[in-house]
Write a protein that holds these residues in place. Sequence first.
Motif, short mmCIF file in Angstrom:
data_model
loop_
_atom_site.label_atom_id
_atom_site.label_comp_id
_atom_site.label_asym_id
_atom_site.label_seq_id
_atom_site.Cartn_x
_atom_site.Cartn_y
_atom_site.Cartn_z
N LEU A 136 -29.92 -46.93 18.42
CA LEU A 136 -28.66 -46.77 17.01
C LEU A 136 -28.41 -47.82 16.80
O LEU A 136 -27.66 -49.30 17.81
CB LEU A 136 -27.80 -45.27 17.72
N SER A 137 -28.08 -48.16 15.55
CA SER A 137 -26.94 -48.24 15.13
C SER A 137 -25.61 -48.41 15.31
O SER A 137 -25.23 -47.37 16.34
CB SER A 137 -27.32 -48.74 13.41
N GLY A 138 -24.24 -49.64 15.10
CA GLY A 138 -23.42 -49.51 15.47
C GLY A 138 -23.03 -47.89 14.90
O GLY A 138 -21.60 -47.04 15.34
N GLY A 139 -23.19 -47.86 13.24
CA GLY A 139 -22.55 -46.76 12.51
C GLY A 139 -23.24 -44.73 13.01
O GLY A 139 -22.16 -44.05 13.08
N GLN A 140 -24.36 -45.26 13.91
CA GLN A 140 -25.08 -44.09 13.89
C GLN A 140 -24.30 -43.65 15.46
O GLN A 140 -24.33 -42.75 15.67
CB GLN A 140 -26.73 -44.50 14.52
N GLN A 141 -23.89 -44.34 16.35
CA GLN A 141 -23.13 -44.71 17.40
C GLN A 141 -21.75 -43.95 17.24
O GLN A 141 -22.18 -42.72 18.01
CB GLN A 141 -23.46 -46.05 18.70
N GLN A 142 -21.38 -44.28 16.36
CA GLN A 142 -20.13 -43.52 16.34
C GLN A 142 -20.24 -42.04 15.49
O GLN A 142 -19.49 -41.76 16.21
CB GLN A 142 -19.23 -44.68 15.12
N ARG A 143 -20.54 -42.04 14.87
CA ARG A 143 -21.76 -40.76 14.12
C ARG A 143 -21.57 -39.64 15.36
O ARG A 143 -20.70 -38.57 15.33
CB ARG A 143 -22.04 -40.96 13.53
N ILE A 144 -22.11 -40.30 15.78
CA ILE A 144 -22.59 -39.35 17.75
C ILE A 144 -21.19 -39.46 18.19
O ILE A 144 -21.56 -38.59 18.76
CB ILE A 144 -23.60 -40.15 18.69
N GLY A 145 -20.67 -40.52 18.19
CA GLY A 145 -18.33 -40.22 19.37
C GLY A 145 -18.47 -38.96 19.01
O GLY A 145 -17.28 -38.74 19.02
N VAL A 146 -18.44 -39.33 17.47
CA VAL A 146 -17.46 -38.77 16.73
C VAL A 146 -17.82 -36.89 16.67
O VAL A 146 -17.18 -35.50 16.87
CB VAL A 146 -17.10 -38.80 15.17
N ALA A 147 -19.38 -36.40 17.06
CA ALA A 147 -20.04 -35.56 16.93
C ALA A 147 -19.39 -34.71 18.95
O ALA A 147 -18.96 -33.79 18.64
CB ALA A 147 -21.16 -35.37 16.69
N ARG A 148 -19.41 -35.35 20.05
CA ARG A 148 -19.39 -35.27 20.66
C ARG A 148 -17.70 -34.57 20.93
O ARG A 148 -17.76 -33.76 21.62
CB ARG A 148 -19.31 -36.74 21.76
N ALA A 149 -17.49 -35.77 20.18
CA ALA A 149 -15.84 -35.65 20.09
C ALA A 149 -15.00 -34.24 19.85
O ALA A 149 -14.50 -33.27 20.27
CB ALA A 149 -14.28 -36.47 19.67
N PHE A 150 -15.84 -33.76 18.81
CA PHE A 150 -16.05 -31.94 17.84
C PHE A 150 -16.37 -31.21 19.10
O PHE A 150 -16.49 -30.25 18.61
CB PHE A 150 -16.51 -32.45 17.13
N ALA A 151 -17.78 -31.68 19.83
CA ALA A 151 -18.55 -30.43 20.80
C ALA A 151 -17.96 -29.73 21.58
O ALA A 151 -18.46 -27.72 21.15
CB ALA A 151 -19.50 -31.36 21.58
N THR A 152 -16.53 -29.46 21.57
CA THR A 152 -15.93 -28.20 22.17
C THR A 152 -14.97 -27.57 20.98
O THR A 152 -13.81 -26.50 21.98
CB THR A 152 -15.06 -28.38 23.56
#
Length: 381
Positions: A136-152
Amino acid sequence: MIEFRNVTKSFKAAPVLRDISFTIEKGDLVAIIGASGCGKTTTLKMINRLIQPTSGEILINGKNIADIDVIELRRGMGYVIQQTGLFPHMTVRENIEIIPRSEKKPAEEISRRTLELMEMVGMNPNEFLDRYPTELSGGQQQRIGVARAFATDPEIILMDEPFSALDPITRVQLQEELISLQAQLKKTIVFVTHDMDEAIKIADKLCIMKDGEILQYDTPEQVLKNPCNSFVSDFVGKNRIWTSPDFIKVKDIMIENPVTCSPALPLLKCIEKMRSNKVDSLMVVDREAKLLGILKASQVRARHDQSLPVSQYMDTEFLKAHPEDTIVDVLGIVEENKASNIPIVDGNGTLCGLITKSSLVTTLSQQFLDNEEGGHTDGVH
């Protein structure tokens, strides 16, 4: 709600935080901002107990976090950092689902939530869920990081300079997405940054730090308009408010005591009043200062009988603006209607002030002159 009470932190006797106290209200996005070494990341990491205070208390919803099991505490928070913190040996799906699976949530619920999160951060699940972070690109990785933070679906999200390593275009996109997400979800978000433009753009409140102390904690509008000292003024940038014109309110630039008259005043007296005050119109008000109409010089000159009262000739249909409207709103009214005067009226109909085309030009030209004289005055980036 997150509350810091007289919190200090020292590393090997060197003070990092000096007796800080402030409250983050539920649903607010607070940006902690300052130069490197000011204590902003230390402050953030205390909220999830990655760093323990030397003294003082931190409370969440009235409960001291020292009394909460640390694993339970952290599971109630999302955490996004600059390097994303994604596990490289796990797929995107596995990264997002790691905490929900550790909590033994039903598999069907986890899968449904993962698809929702991918949609939330604008990524196609079919295309990305089975990829690894290195793909993934840096921006895509950061989007996944945000998604994981909201997971619970946590109440609190901690974000430590999450966008600072990204290219400017991607950074702006993610800032916009965060603003949109926050408008929908109203999480309590603590966002550390060293970029004033970013802080002003995304935050409900700014917490400006220097040498382990909080210098000013207020809304972006108030910090821009009323910096508490010269350091904050220089850090913010003296003319930065002009890059955020929505913060410039009509009440900040209006003429506060426009020339008025009563509806019973004869037209002849109106001419004298206009001449002596060097204006070409009068605001017609009653005894309670409620705006009834506007009398223009051209209307008076056209009348032969100038003993008649203003009330017979004033315009009762007129453009107006509210004190809390922005300079952008008023510029739009002036441009669209070719208006020269805009009375400022509050919700009760009371005349508060006046914006004229010339006062707008003076305000805008003064800003230009300030920029020319002061040079580039932006804060730290």
